[in-house]
Design an enzyme around this catalytic site. Sequence first.
Site, PDB file in Angstrom:
ATOM      1  N   ASP A 115       0.829  -1.212   0.000  1.00 37.99           N
ATOM      2  CA  ASP A 115       0.000   0.000   0.000  1.00 37.99           C
ATOM      3  C   ASP A 115       0.860   1.257   0.000  1.00 37.99           C
ATOM      4  OD1 ASP A 115      -2.355   1.413  -0.067  1.00 37.99           O
ATOM      5  OD2 ASP A 115      -2.741   1.291   2.077  1.00 37.99           O
ATOM      6  N   LEU A 116       1.841   1.308  -0.903  1.00 32.81           N
ATOM      7  CA  LEU A 116       2.685   2.503  -0.996  1.00 32.81           C
ATOM      8  C   LEU A 116       1.925   3.570  -1.773  1.00 32.81           C
ATOM      9  CD1 LEU A 116       6.219   0.948  -1.631  1.00 32.81           C
ATOM     10  CD2 LEU A 116       5.372   2.042   0.467  1.00 32.81           C
TER      11      LEU A 116
END
Length: 377
Positions: free
Chosen positions: A230-231
Site C-alpha cells: 500500500d505505498l
Amino acid sequence: MSSGNNCQSQALTKPALGEKEVIEVIDRVFGLKVSWVRPLPSYDDQNFHVGVSGNQGVPESADEYVLKITNSEDSQEPDLIEVQTQAMMFLSTEGFPAATPYLTKDGNIMSLESGGTGPGKKKYMVRLLTYLPGIPIAKIATNAQIFYEIGQLAARLDKALSEKFYHPSVKSLHRGQFIWNLANVPLLDQYVCALGQNKYREVVEQVIEQFKGRVIPKLSSFRPCINHGDLNDHNILVDSNSASRENLQYKVSGILDFSDMSYGYYVFEVAIAIMYMMIESSDPLSVGGHVLAGFESVVPLTEEERGALFLLVCGRFCQSLVIAAHTALLYPENKEYLTITAKTGWKHLMTMFEAGREAVEQTWFEIARTYANHSTA
C-alpha cells in the site's frame, strides 16, 4: 462478466473510541500522560496523533506518537499484527524511515483492549507508534525525480523484507483471500454492484475478466517476495531539504501503514506504486516510466513481469475504486476519506483503458529506457 445485484456485506469492525477513552488507554496501557489528541484519517482502523508530557525518561524529541487501533476483525489475528510490527522495527534498523512501537507497561508491542460504545463491546489491538515527520506526497507538487525515488524505495523495501527479515510467524503473511492482495482482483466480482450500473462498472468487469485470463495463469512465473502492499500517496511522507521555496527538493521521511503486508510478487509492488503516483500527476500516463525506472535500478523485471504490468496497474485501480465504493456504503460518515482516490482515479483508469495496453506500455518502457541509457552513458 460479473453478475448479480446483491452486494455482500461485512461486519462493521471499524473502532470508534472517543478522546477520553484514548487518553485512558494510553495512561493505563503505556503509562504515559496525554497532553493533546488529534484524530487522523484512516480506512478501516482508527488512528490518533497524540502528544505526551511530563514523562520521565522520554526524550523531548519523542513526545509525539500515533495510537493505532486496529479494526476488530484484523485484531483477531495477533500473529499477523506482530509480524507487521516486527517488520517495521526491522526496516527501521535497516535505515528505512519506518515507525517503531512504544512498549506497553508489560513490555509488549501491543495490547488487546475493549472499547467503543453500544452493546457487546468489541476488542481492538492497540499500538503506540513513533510519530514520523513530513507531509504526504498527496500534498506536494510531484515530479519525475520523486516518482523515480518512490520506485527505488518500493524495490529496496521489498528486497530487504524478502531477503533479510525473519519471524516465527512470517507465514501469516500468506493471506489467501485478502482483498487487497493484487492476486485477488477476481474477488472484486462480489463487490462491483456497489458501483451501480454505469460505464465505470463495465470497464471494471472487463479488467477483471482480462486479469483472470492473462495475469492469473502467469503468477507462478513471477518472482515472489513480501509486499508492503500500500505505498500510496498518503502513506509516503516527504520532507524538504532545501531552504529555497523556488527549488524545493524532497526526500522520503516516512513510510506508513503496514497493515496490507502480504506475500506477493515484486511486480505487484511496482504496479501499486505506479497506480498511486498516477493519482498525483498532471501527466498520469508517463508516471509509470519513471517509477518503473527507479524500481528496475534495484530489481529489474523479467519480460513476463513487464508484460503483466498494464493489467496489474488497472487491477489496482479497480481494487481501490470498487472497495472504496463498497466501504463508503457501510461507513457513510467516512465517505470523503474513503473515496479520496476516486476524485481522479476513475478518470485515470478510463484514460489508461482507452489508450490500450500497447500504447501505455510503449510510453512506460521508452521513458524507463532513457534512464537506463543515461546510466550506461
